[in-house]
Enzyme design. Structure first.
Site, PDB file in Angstrom:
ATOM      1  CB  SER A 116      -0.802   0.062   1.371  1.00 49.21           C
ATOM      2  OG  SER A 116      -1.574   1.311   1.358  1.00 49.21           O
ATOM      3  CG  MET A 156     -11.549  -2.304   5.501  1.00 50.58           C
ATOM      4  SD  MET A 156      -9.891  -2.031   4.610  1.00 50.58           S
ATOM      5  CE  MET A 156      -9.026  -1.088   5.851  1.00 50.58           C
ATOM      6  CG  HIS A 213      -9.180   0.288  -0.188  1.00 53.10           C
ATOM      7  ND1 HIS A 213      -8.584   0.136   0.951  1.00 53.10           N
ATOM      8  CD2 HIS A 213     -10.685   0.330   0.133  1.00 53.10           C
ATOM      9  CE1 HIS A 213      -9.349   0.142   1.781  1.00 53.10           C
ATOM     10  NE2 HIS A 213     -10.597   0.217   1.310  1.00 53.10           N
ATOM     11  CG  ASP A 223      -6.276  -2.597   3.313  1.00 52.12           C
ATOM     12  OD1 ASP A 223      -5.277  -2.290   3.825  1.00 52.12           O
ATOM     13  OD2 ASP A 223      -6.933  -1.830   2.794  1.00 52.12           O
ATOM     14  CG  MET A 239      -8.275   7.453   1.920  1.00 53.56           C
ATOM     15  SD  MET A 239      -7.450   7.320   3.804  1.00 53.56           S
ATOM     16  CE  MET A 239      -6.722   5.801   3.652  1.00 53.56           C
ATOM     17  CG  ASP A 278      -5.283   2.843   0.557  1.00 52.74           C
ATOM     18  OD1 ASP A 278      -5.891   1.558   0.860  1.00 52.74           O
ATOM     19  OD2 ASP A 278      -3.972   2.284   1.233  1.00 52.74           O
ATOM     20  CG  MET A 291     -11.120   3.426   2.105  1.00 54.30           C
ATOM     21  SD  MET A 291      -9.682   3.717   2.935  1.00 54.30           S
ATOM     22  CE  MET A 291      -8.492   3.621   1.563  1.00 54.30           C
ATOM     23  CG  HIS A 344      -3.893  -1.418  -1.450  1.00 53.13           C
ATOM     24  ND1 HIS A 344      -5.018  -2.323  -1.857  1.00 53.13           N
ATOM     25  CD2 HIS A 344      -4.250  -0.786  -0.623  1.00 53.13           C
ATOM     26  CE1 HIS A 344      -5.744  -2.020  -0.755  1.00 53.13           C
ATOM     27  NE2 HIS A 344      -5.408  -0.784  -0.271  1.00 53.13           N
TER      28      HIS A 344
END
Ligand code: DX5
Ligand code: ZN
Length: 232
Positions: free
Chosen positions: A17, A146, A75, A184, A46, A44, A77, A42
């Site tokens: 990540s 998660m 991913h 994760d 957000m 993230d 979020m 990966h």
């Protein structure tokens, strides 16, 4: 071996990540983990609403796509994920996951992602029950469990996540699904045996790789631990 999306399918895959990488040196850090044996990168995303943190968006994913050789595992979020599916697909995502907590029309969201030729995943927060997947399970390419509350890297693995992975594995088997389980949050050499034993086959690791002086060596070491576990 690759799946129908052209994504490598080793027995257990490592997905560093980049949340814990150096954002000023992303190219350098991604190249390092790729040399170390990463299977996926990966990313993230957000939005400061669904989770407290704000990270990166579609332009950065597009820039990463130009330099990465591994497939991109994005991913999301974010609230209202449907609005951004095309943006992230066009930016180069090979896998796209959305949180069930912010996807009231999850069936439509997953169908939209798959229609763009991208692997579709549903993500469960630690407090979200496995039963939330019951009606959608056969549509999923992967389930992301998660093992921390999303928002930040470097948090401690929530032990109950192991049982959750087992329950997801049982639900997938019961449904006759071959979807993978990704885990994760707080993954490191000390718990990979447990999470792989429980049924996870995509391991996200942020701090365990990038909060070390040598992310290439850390990826290689995690890979070696995983290979040892997967062989047992
Ligand atoms: C947390 C993110 C994770 C995070 C994992 O919200 O989804 O991908 O980067 O970082 P570690 O491995 O440090 O817990
Ligand atoms: Zn993540």
């Amino acid at each position: 071996m690759t799946d129908r999306y052209g994504i490598p399918t080793g027995a257990v895959q490592i997905a560093p990540s980049i949340l814990s990488a150096s954002f000023a040196e992303l190219g350098r850090d991604i190249a390092a983990v790729e040399r170390g044996g990463a299977d996926l990168i990966h990313i993230d995303v957000m939005d400061g609403h669904f989770v407290p943190n704000i990270t990166i968006g579609q332009p950065v994913v597009r820039a990463i796509k130009r330099i990465a050789t591994c497939p991109l595992d994005v991913h999301l979020m974010i609230e209202e994920p449907d609005r951004y599916v095309d943006d992230f697909v066009n930016a180069g995502a090979n896998m796209l996951s959305v949180h069930v907590e912010v996807a009231p029309h999850l069936n439509r969201t997953i169908a939209l992602i798959k229609s763009r030729g991208v692997k579709a995943g549903a993500v469960l927060n630690p407090s979200t029950p496995v039963s939330a997947l019951e009606e959608i399970i056969l549509e999923l390419d992967f389930v992301l469990v998660m093992s921390v509350n999303p928002g930040f890297g470097g948090q401690v693995f929530i032990p109950e996540s192991l049982n959750k992975v087992r329950r997801v594995r049982e639900a997938l088997t019961r449904a006759g699904s071959s979807a993978q389980i990704e885990i994760d949050g707080g993954i490191d050499a000390a718990n990979v045996a447990d999470v792989v034993g429980a049924g996870a086959s995509i391991l996200v690791a942020g701090n365990a790789i990038f909060a070390t002086p040598d992310p290439e060596a850390a990826t290689r070491a995690l890979r070696a631990t995983v290979d040892l576990v997967a062989r047992v």
